[in-house]
Enzyme design. Structure first.
Site, mmCIF file in Angstrom:
data_model
loop_
_atom_site.group_PDB
_atom_site.id
_atom_site.type_symbol
_atom_site.label_atom_id
_atom_site.label_comp_id
_atom_site.label_asym_id
_atom_site.label_seq_id
_atom_site.Cartn_x
_atom_site.Cartn_y
_atom_site.Cartn_z
ATOM 1 N N ARG A 38 -74.050 -51.656 -3.795
ATOM 2 C CA ARG A 38 -74.125 -52.893 -4.173
ATOM 3 C C ARG A 38 -74.955 -53.610 -3.386
ATOM 4 N NH1 ARG A 38 -69.425 -49.968 -4.269
ATOM 5 N NH2 ARG A 38 -68.026 -50.100 -6.231
ATOM 6 N N TYR A 89 -66.472 -43.306 -9.444
ATOM 7 C CA TYR A 89 -65.715 -44.090 -9.969
ATOM 8 C C TYR A 89 -64.502 -43.626 -10.960
ATOM 9 C CZ TYR A 89 -69.794 -47.250 -9.070
ATOM 10 O OH TYR A 89 -70.755 -47.829 -8.294
ATOM 11 N N HIS A 131 -54.607 -42.145 -4.239
ATOM 12 C CA HIS A 131 -55.362 -41.506 -3.176
ATOM 13 C C HIS A 131 -54.946 -40.199 -2.745
ATOM 14 C CE1 HIS A 131 -57.683 -45.084 -1.701
ATOM 15 N NE2 HIS A 131 -56.543 -46.013 -1.889
ATOM 16 N N ASP A 132 -55.691 -39.650 -1.553
ATOM 17 C CA ASP A 132 -55.413 -38.242 -1.295
ATOM 18 C C ASP A 132 -54.108 -37.947 -1.197
ATOM 19 O OD1 ASP A 132 -56.876 -35.979 0.786
ATOM 20 O OD2 ASP A 132 -54.629 -36.568 1.143
ATOM 21 N N ASP A 161 -59.321 -35.476 -0.118
ATOM 22 C CA ASP A 161 -60.588 -36.233 -0.092
ATOM 23 C C ASP A 161 -61.752 -35.317 0.194
ATOM 24 O OD1 ASP A 161 -59.626 -38.812 -1.043
ATOM 25 O OD2 ASP A 161 -59.785 -39.601 1.132
#
Length: 381
Positions: A38, A89, A131-132, A161
């Site tokens: 970005r 994503y 999440h993980d 992860d």
């Protein structure tokens, strides 16, 4: 000497955790990884100076606002020059940006399109955040971590992860690159952390089927149920680990501990008695005293070290298991190769750093580079 993936070009779209870890693994192996960052830092959950972001090591960077009208065409010009793409994503985001796999493979039919998600590209949970800890919970893995009668203990974010996520994606991309060399065709790699975590626990599927594993925590051989596969506190408040599973290793453990009248190793009814005996014994000496007592032993013993302590351990020092990059100590690339050694090619880049030279290396000429810049691609040399 170049690593085993020298000459392979990887286009990585900025993300956190498993996707950049996959990119780091590939970069360590010699792949030329270019990150599409970005233009400005956004809150991705963890804020730090860029040089502390170890997962970015070995890479170069360009910046691009993927929501700008010209972004998709610019990205496709990069895609045309690359061997593989990595993105992390949620499902559907790349498609909404006009950068989905169908469009990308139309521009580069040999492209390996690596996708990293928690739940996978489809299914009821595919669009949901997580999440993980959530992925390994649904995989049945989190349930197994912990002591008897206590709550499950998250093993950091290593299983979902990294082991079941980024490493799985890196492996998948490498396999697809090999196949593309034979077939001349690319494909999509759908790496899901919930499946990767489950895969890491594949051995226990066999144990369950053979009725050699209880789903009650803390009562099995490998989950602290067995007193000879556990950690014990020492006199100085530190810890040691023992994993004396095999009979001969257990016998050496008892010898090194200088114990007599120890209960039989596999008499589960007396495991609590044996554990209490080990606890009392290990508390009698400091951790370093026990290290000396087990010197040269095959009892499957090791001190429990912190991250910082592990870097100074004589074995790890001998193996050069830690490298320093821009003042940050970190794990050295692994595995080791006898002929094409892996290495950290460069420090983590600032946004846009090294991008212009990367594009020239990828075959863009100066006129094409200037055109990309004029349309919104950012570099910082």
């Amino acid at each position: 000497m170049a690593g085993p993936l020298a000459g392979i070009r990887i286009l990585e779209f900025e993300a956190i955790g498993p996707a950049p870890f996959a990119g780091m693994l590939l970069a360590d192996m010699g792949a030329d990884v270019l990150v599409v960052d970005r233009p400005a830092s956004s809150d991705l959950g963890l804020k730090r100076e860029r040089w502390y972001d170890v997962l970015m090591r070995g890479k170069r960077s360009v910046t691009l606002d993927l929501k700008s009208p010209a972004a998709a065409e610019i990205a496709f010009e990069l895609v045309a020059k690359t061997n593989a793409l990595i993105e992390g994503y949620r499902p559907g985001v790349m498609e909404r940006l006009g950068l989905g796999p169908d469009a990308a493979l139309a521009r580069n039919p040999r492209l390996v399109y690596g996708r990293m998600t928690g739940w996978g590209q489809d299914g009821p949970l595919a669009p949901r955040a997580g999440h993980d800890i959530n992925y390994i919970a649904l995989a049945g893995v989190l349930h197994a971590f912990g002591r008897r009668g206590e709550a499950p203990v998250p093993p950091l974010n290593l299983v979902g992860d990294f082991g079941g996520g980024g490493m799985l994606l890196g492996f998948g991309v490498a396999c697809a690159l090999l196949e593309a060399q034979r077939s001349g065709k690319g494909q999509v790699v759908d790496a899901a952390m919930v499946e990767g975590a489950s895969l890491l626990a594949a051995m226990f599927s066999g144990f369950l089927a053979a009725k050699d594993w209880s789903e009650e925590r803390g009562v099995n051989v490998l989950d602290t149920g067995a007193p000879w596969y556990n950690v014990y506190e020492t006199k100085d408040g530190k810890y040691v680990s023992i994993g004396s599973i095999e009979t001969r290793f257990f016998e050496e453990l008892i010898q090194r501990l200088q114990l007599a009248n120890v209960p039989p190793q596999h008499d589960r009814s007396r495991w609590p008695e044996m554990k209490a005996l080990f606890e009392k014994t290990f508390k009698a000496k400091t951790r370093d005293e026990w290290v000396r007592a087990f010197e040269g032993s095959d009892a499957c013993f090791a001190p429990v070290l912190s991250f910082s302590e592990a870097r100074r351990d004589p074995h790890n020092v001998f193996r050069r298991s830690t490298v320093e990059v821009k003042g940050v100590e970190q794990p050295a690339p692994a595995p080791r190769y006898s002929r094409t050694p892996a290495t950290v090619l460069r420090a983590p880049p600032e946004r846009g750093e090294g991008g212009a030279q990367a594009l020239l290396d990828w075959g863009f000429n100066e006129t094409e580079l200037n055109s990309l810049k004029s349309r919104g691609l950012g570099t910082k040399e």
